[in-house]
Design a protein around this motif. Structure first.
Motif, PDB file in Angstrom:
ATOM      1  N   SER A 226       9.321  -5.790  67.257  1.00  0.00           N
ATOM      2  CA  SER A 226       8.106  -5.021  67.542  1.00  0.00           C
ATOM      3  C   SER A 226       7.041  -5.843  68.267  1.00  0.00           C
ATOM      4  N   LYS A 227       6.883  -7.112  67.900  1.00  0.00           N
ATOM      5  CA  LYS A 227       5.864  -7.936  68.546  1.00  0.00           C
ATOM      6  C   LYS A 227       6.175  -8.142  70.029  1.00  0.00           C
ATOM      7  N   PHE A 228       7.438  -8.098  70.396  1.00  0.00           N
ATOM      8  CA  PHE A 228       7.808  -8.246  71.805  1.00  0.00           C
ATOM      9  C   PHE A 228       7.641  -6.924  72.552  1.00  0.00           C
ATOM     10  N   LEU A 229       7.915  -5.832  71.878  1.00  0.00           N
ATOM     11  CA  LEU A 229       7.689  -4.518  72.489  1.00  0.00           C
ATOM     12  C   LEU A 229       6.198  -4.293  72.762  1.00  0.00           C
ATOM     13  N   LEU A 230       5.363  -4.792  71.875  1.00  0.00           N
ATOM     14  CA  LEU A 230       3.913  -4.616  72.045  1.00  0.00           C
ATOM     15  C   LEU A 230       3.359  -5.318  73.287  1.00  0.00           C
ATOM     16  N   ILE A 231       4.028  -6.361  73.751  1.00  0.00           N
ATOM     17  CA  ILE A 231       3.515  -7.109  74.907  1.00  0.00           C
ATOM     18  C   ILE A 231       4.296  -6.823  76.199  1.00  0.00           C
ATOM     19  N   SER A 232       5.279  -5.932  76.111  1.00  0.00           N
ATOM     20  CA  SER A 232       6.140  -5.668  77.264  1.00  0.00           C
ATOM     21  C   SER A 232       5.665  -4.471  78.072  1.00  0.00           C
ATOM     22  N   GLU A 233       5.826  -4.576  79.386  1.00  0.00           N
ATOM     23  CA  GLU A 233       5.518  -3.454  80.270  1.00  0.00           C
ATOM     24  C   GLU A 233       6.639  -2.424  80.226  1.00  0.00           C
ATOM     25  N   LEU A 234       7.867  -2.907  80.122  1.00  0.00           N
ATOM     26  CA  LEU A 234       9.007  -1.998  80.053  1.00  0.00           C
ATOM     27  C   LEU A 234      10.211  -2.701  79.467  1.00  0.00           C
ATOM     28  N   ILE A 235      11.173  -1.881  79.080  1.00  0.00           N
ATOM     29  CA  ILE A 235      12.434  -2.397  78.565  1.00  0.00           C
ATOM     30  C   ILE A 235      13.527  -1.982  79.536  1.00  0.00           C
ATOM     31  N   VAL A 236      14.496  -2.854  79.709  1.00  0.00           N
ATOM     32  CA  VAL A 236      15.606  -2.538  80.607  1.00  0.00           C
ATOM     33  C   VAL A 236      16.912  -2.502  79.824  1.00  0.00           C
ATOM     34  N   LEU A 237      17.794  -1.630  80.275  1.00  0.00           N
ATOM     35  CA  LEU A 237      19.115  -1.524  79.696  1.00  0.00           C
ATOM     36  C   LEU A 237      20.081  -1.428  80.878  1.00  0.00           C
ATOM     37  N   THR A 238      20.930  -2.422  81.026  1.00  0.00           N
ATOM     38  CA  THR A 238      21.841  -2.483  82.173  1.00  0.00           C
ATOM     39  C   THR A 238      23.299  -2.337  81.743  1.00  0.00           C
ATOM     40  N   SER A 239      23.522  -1.700  80.620  1.00  0.00           N
ATOM     41  CA  SER A 239      24.857  -1.602  80.037  1.00  0.00           C
ATOM     42  C   SER A 239      25.847  -0.868  80.930  1.00  0.00           C
ATOM     43  N   LYS A 240      27.109  -1.293  80.808  1.00  0.00           N
ATOM     44  CA  LYS A 240      28.223  -0.592  81.446  1.00  0.00           C
ATOM     45  C   LYS A 240      28.724   0.529  80.544  1.00  0.00           C
ATOM     46  N   ILE A 241      28.584   0.312  79.236  1.00  0.00           N
ATOM     47  CA  ILE A 241      29.015   1.259  78.201  1.00  0.00           C
ATOM     48  C   ILE A 241      27.900   1.306  77.163  1.00  0.00           C
TER      49      ILE A 241
END
Length: 158
Positions: free
Chosen positions: A74-89
């Motif tokens: 949560s502490k990292f989500l609070l300071i992030s502009e966005l989250i990325v997900l580059t999964s193949k599956i």
């Protein structure tokens, strides 16, 4: 990380299906255009050392932070502009649901159950191809537009 630096977050096991190799290629492209962006990688796994080696080989180590396994993200989500997900599956990505709780939008590959949660240009950005420039452009389109990013984050939360 500088006070005005923009933070991109990735949370996931360092395995082939999570596609960190592609993510590092995307991030290298982003840094060609904006040096004040940082990538935080949370997780561990069999490909951890090879991804660290790739980051150093591409001289990205100043802008990429490896934090290993974390019990509370949560502490990292609070300071992030966005989250990325580059999964193949992917199944239904719980990490994107958790990000939405913190009003953090996502840029994600359109695989598995991701489209059940990410509505393109409404709750995040959904990318159909594994194309480095397209993915980098999509990330930068949110990094560079605070209002749009906040709107997508709020929509994801709702």
């Amino acid at each position: 990380i500088s006070n005005d630096g923009k933070i991109i977050l990735h949370i996931g096991n360092f395995s082939d299906e999570k596609n960190h190799d592609f993510l590092i290629d995307v991030f290298a492209e982003i840094l060609k255009r904006d040096r004040n962006v940082f990538l935080i990688l949370i997780g561990d796994g069999v490909l951890f050392n090879s991804i660290v080696a790739k980051v150093f080989a591409l001289k990205l180590q100043f802008n990429v932070k490896f934090l290993g396994t974390q019990k509370d993200v949560s502490k990292f989500l609070l300071i992030s502009e966005l989250i990325v997900l580059t999964s193949k599956i992917e199944g239904v990505p719980g990490v994107l649901l958790e990000a939405a709780y913190f009003k953090v939008p996502s840029v994600s590959t359109n695989v598995g159950g991701v489209k059940e949660f990410v509505i393109h240009d409404e709750t995040g950005l959904l990318i159909d191809q594994f194309e480095v420039n397209l993915f980098a452009d999509s990330i930068l389109s949110l990094i560079d537009n605070d209002e749009r990013r906040r709107k997508l984050g709020m929509n994801a939360y709702k």
